[in-house]
Motif scaffolding. Structure first.
Motif, PDB file in Angstrom:
ATOM      1  N   ILE A 146       0.662  -1.119   0.129  1.00  0.00           N
ATOM      2  CA  ILE A 146       0.067   0.299   0.006  1.00  0.00           C
ATOM      3  C   ILE A 146       0.980   1.393  -0.067  1.00  0.00           C
ATOM      4  CG2 ILE A 146      -1.467   1.435   1.448  1.00  0.00           C
ATOM      5  CD1 ILE A 146      -2.777  -1.269   2.267  1.00  0.00           C
ATOM      6  N   ARG A 147       2.093   1.243   0.841  1.00  0.00           N
ATOM      7  CA  ARG A 147       2.900   2.380   0.848  1.00  0.00           C
ATOM      8  C   ARG A 147       3.601   2.831  -0.495  1.00  0.00           C
ATOM      9  NH1 ARG A 147       8.219   4.137   2.717  1.00  0.00           N
ATOM     10  NH2 ARG A 147       7.623   6.274   3.587  1.00  0.00           N
ATOM     11  N   ASP A 148       4.139   1.400  -0.871  1.00  0.00           N
ATOM     12  CA  ASP A 148       4.932   1.522  -2.217  1.00  0.00           C
ATOM     13  C   ASP A 148       3.814   2.110  -3.552  1.00  0.00           C
ATOM     14  OD1 ASP A 148       7.042   0.490  -0.851  1.00  0.00           O
ATOM     15  OD2 ASP A 148       6.583  -1.574  -1.646  1.00  0.00           O
ATOM     16  N   THR A 149       2.801   1.739  -3.361  1.00  0.00           N
ATOM     17  CA  THR A 149       1.748   2.223  -4.433  1.00  0.00           C
ATOM     18  C   THR A 149       1.397   3.521  -4.393  1.00  0.00           C
ATOM     19  OG1 THR A 149       0.713  -0.033  -4.549  1.00  0.00           O
ATOM     20  CG2 THR A 149      -0.800   1.894  -5.179  1.00  0.00           C
ATOM     21  N   TYR A 150       1.183   4.111  -2.921  1.00  0.00           N
ATOM     22  CA  TYR A 150       0.921   5.406  -2.770  1.00  0.00           C
ATOM     23  C   TYR A 150       2.263   6.314  -3.220  1.00  0.00           C
ATOM     24  CZ  TYR A 150       0.939   9.761   0.291  1.00  0.00           C
ATOM     25  OH  TYR A 150       1.237  10.987   0.564  1.00  0.00           O
ATOM     26  N   ARG A 152       4.538   5.664  -5.239  1.00  0.00           N
ATOM     27  CA  ARG A 152       4.712   5.553  -6.739  1.00  0.00           C
ATOM     28  C   ARG A 152       3.702   6.022  -7.635  1.00  0.00           C
ATOM     29  NH1 ARG A 152       4.821   0.353  -6.732  1.00  0.00           N
ATOM     30  NH2 ARG A 152       2.723  -0.097  -7.193  1.00  0.00           N
ATOM     31  N   GLU A 153       2.373   5.957  -7.026  1.00  0.00           N
ATOM     32  CA  GLU A 153       1.292   6.347  -7.905  1.00  0.00           C
ATOM     33  C   GLU A 153       0.290   7.426  -7.305  1.00  0.00           C
ATOM     34  OE1 GLU A 153      -1.121   2.772  -9.494  1.00  0.00           O
ATOM     35  OE2 GLU A 153       0.862   1.641  -9.260  1.00  0.00           O
ATOM     36  N   GLY A 154       0.498   7.511  -6.060  1.00  0.00           N
ATOM     37  CA  GLY A 154      -0.532   8.672  -5.483  1.00  0.00           C
ATOM     38  C   GLY A 154      -1.420   8.078  -4.649  1.00  0.00           C
ATOM     39  N   TRP A 155      -2.141   9.205  -4.092  1.00  0.00           N
ATOM     40  CA  TRP A 155      -3.228   8.744  -2.935  1.00  0.00           C
ATOM     41  C   TRP A 155      -4.350   8.001  -3.416  1.00  0.00           C
ATOM     42  CZ3 TRP A 155      -8.245  10.009  -1.893  1.00  0.00           C
ATOM     43  CH2 TRP A 155      -8.710   9.763  -0.406  1.00  0.00           C
ATOM     44  N   GLY A 156      -4.994   8.245  -4.672  1.00  0.00           N
ATOM     45  CA  GLY A 156      -6.110   7.372  -4.844  1.00  0.00           C
ATOM     46  C   GLY A 156      -5.826   5.967  -5.198  1.00  0.00           C
ATOM     47  N   PRO A 157      -4.740   5.330  -5.883  1.00  0.00           N
ATOM     48  CA  PRO A 157      -4.424   4.100  -5.951  1.00  0.00           C
ATOM     49  C   PRO A 157      -4.010   3.589  -4.639  1.00  0.00           C
ATOM     50  CG  PRO A 157      -3.604   5.267  -7.821  1.00  0.00           C
ATOM     51  CD  PRO A 157      -4.082   6.329  -6.997  1.00  0.00           C
ATOM     52  N   GLY A 158      -3.214   4.389  -4.006  1.00  0.00           N
ATOM     53  CA  GLY A 158      -2.890   3.685  -2.385  1.00  0.00           C
ATOM     54  C   GLY A 158      -4.101   3.585  -1.721  1.00  0.00           C
ATOM     55  N   MET A 159      -4.965   4.410  -1.612  1.00  0.00           N
ATOM     56  CA  MET A 159      -6.125   4.296  -0.623  1.00  0.00           C
ATOM     57  C   MET A 159      -7.042   3.260  -0.974  1.00  0.00           C
ATOM     58  SD  MET A 159      -7.701   5.333   2.126  1.00  0.00           S
ATOM     59  CE  MET A 159      -6.591   6.619   2.684  1.00  0.00           C
ATOM     60  N   ALA A 160      -7.273   3.008  -2.289  1.00  0.00           N
ATOM     61  CA  ALA A 160      -7.900   2.024  -2.978  1.00  0.00           C
ATOM     62  C   ALA A 160      -7.523   0.708  -2.546  1.00  0.00           C
ATOM     63  CB  ALA A 160      -7.990   1.922  -4.407  1.00  0.00           C
ATOM     64  N   GLY A 203       1.605   7.118   3.973  1.00  0.00           N
ATOM     65  CA  GLY A 203       2.977   7.577   4.025  1.00  0.00           C
ATOM     66  C   GLY A 203       3.695   7.509   5.604  1.00  0.00           C
ATOM     67  N   GLN A 204       3.262   7.913   6.396  1.00  0.00           N
ATOM     68  CA  GLN A 204       3.963   8.008   7.481  1.00  0.00           C
ATOM     69  C   GLN A 204       4.038   6.996   8.513  1.00  0.00           C
ATOM     70  OE1 GLN A 204       3.653  11.297  11.476  1.00  0.00           O
ATOM     71  NE2 GLN A 204       3.559  12.167   9.376  1.00  0.00           N
ATOM     72  N   ASN A 205       2.581   6.396   8.646  1.00  0.00           N
ATOM     73  CA  ASN A 205       2.246   5.633   9.785  1.00  0.00           C
ATOM     74  C   ASN A 205       1.940   4.148   9.375  1.00  0.00           C
ATOM     75  OD1 ASN A 205       2.000   7.338  12.573  1.00  0.00           O
ATOM     76  ND2 ASN A 205       0.992   8.242  10.882  1.00  0.00           N
ATOM     77  N   ILE A 206       1.532   3.711   8.168  1.00  0.00           N
ATOM     78  CA  ILE A 206       1.073   2.492   7.785  1.00  0.00           C
ATOM     79  C   ILE A 206       2.148   1.412   8.094  1.00  0.00           C
ATOM     80  CG2 ILE A 206       1.879   2.411   5.411  1.00  0.00           C
ATOM     81  CD1 ILE A 206      -0.869   0.875   5.165  1.00  0.00           C
ATOM     82  N   ARG A 207       3.418   1.423   7.979  1.00  0.00           N
ATOM     83  CA  ARG A 207       4.581   0.586   8.065  1.00  0.00           C
ATOM     84  C   ARG A 207       4.850   0.187   9.652  1.00  0.00           C
ATOM     85  NH1 ARG A 207       9.106   0.327   3.691  1.00  0.00           N
ATOM     86  NH2 ARG A 207       9.675   2.470   4.823  1.00  0.00           N
TER      87      ARG A 207
END
Length: 291
Positions: A146-150, A152-160, A203-207
């Motif tokens: 999820i973080r890598d996608t965010y 690389r691709e931005g908020w929408g793809p990461g949040m999806a 970005g900041q907390n998920i991992r």
């Protein structure tokens, strides 16, 4: 009710803002309502159900009014725990009661493992500890993806991808990250990348949050009464399964609260839970200090 008093606290690498709502019963310790990365505004409805208690809410470091001063891109639960310890000490009111939701529950468990003397009762609601469920490898890989996608691709793809994971029922399949990515449009999310990378969740907390491993020996030895809870409607989700794993690690029963992961919400962020029923369950749990 007296007006809310907003205060500032300097900690290691951040300047925190927190709010104190005085209650009518001076005999009870303050009640902290904390989330992560959710800020203080998410607890407005829940706080209104405790007019007798002095209620304290805050914005975690890097969120809303609380600014990071160290320039770090990620935050660990141990850092949040240190912030919370400093906040409780600043209140100068002795051990407090804590209701902690989601990532806030992870941070509160880290706090109690280190400074159990600061917390009388902790209600840890659905801590998303992906590292302690049986399918931990797949769950942690999904969180990292999820973080890598965010990034690389931005908020929408990461949040999806985030929403797909948190709504998934049952163990995370081993091939989860290899499956076709969910469409942001399916969740009503933007598909275009606005170029920003400052989201505190993705970005900041998920991992750091999901990979944290609770110190069960320290938690069992702490003077704090710990109640781990999950929403009735959350059964099978990653956060609820992690809550059960924490309860088992502590050797205590899992408390079942009304509604879902955001069951205390009363339209904050456009989400609705069952706040009145949730507050009643929380009050009963906090009042039950004999178990």
């Amino acid at each position: 009710m007296a007006e809310t008093d907003t205060r500032t606290l300097d900690t290691a690498g951040a300047v925190l803002r927190y709010d104190v709502r005085p209650g009518t019963d001076a005999g009870e310790p303050p009640l902290l309502l904390i989330g992560s990365p959710m800020d203080a505004t998410g607890f407005a409805t829940l706080a209104s159900h405790f007019p007798d208690r002095t209620v304290v809410t805050y914005d975690p470091r890097g969120v809303s009014r609380s600014v990071r001063t160290d320039g770090a891109a990620e935050t660990l639960p141990e850092e949040h725990a240190d912030d919370l310890a400093r906040l409780v000490e600043a209140l100068g009111a002795g051990p407090v009661d804590v209701f902690a939701s989601s990532g806030g529950a992870v941070n509160a468990l880290a706090l109690v493992a280190r400074r159990g003397d600061l917390v009388r009762t902790l209600v840890a609601h659905e801590p998303p500890l992906a590292g302690i469920v049986p399918d931990r490898e797949a769950a942690l890989a999904a969180c990292a993806d999820i973080r890598d996608t965010y990034l690389r691709e931005g908020w929408g793809p990461g949040m999806a991808k985030f929403l797909a994971l948190v709504s998934h029922l049952g163990p995370v399949p081993a091939d989860w990250t290899e499956r076709p990515a969910p469409s942001p449009e399916a969740f009503g999310l933007p598909t275009e990348d606005d170029g920003t990378r400052e989201d505190p969740l993705l970005g900041q907390n998920i991992r750091g949050c999901t990979s944290h491993l609770p110190d069960f020996a320290a938690l069992r030895a702490a003077p704090t009464r710990i109640v781990v809870a999950a929403g009735k409607e959350s059964e099978g989700t990653l956060a609820a399964r992690a809550a059960l794993a924490v309860a088992e690690g502590l050797g205590t029963p899992l408390a079942v609260f009304p509604s879902h992961h955001g069951g205390f919400l009363g339209a904050e962020f456009g989400q609705h839970g069952a706040p009145e029923e949730f507050a009643t369950a929380l009050r009963t749990t906090l009042d039950d200090n004999d178990n």
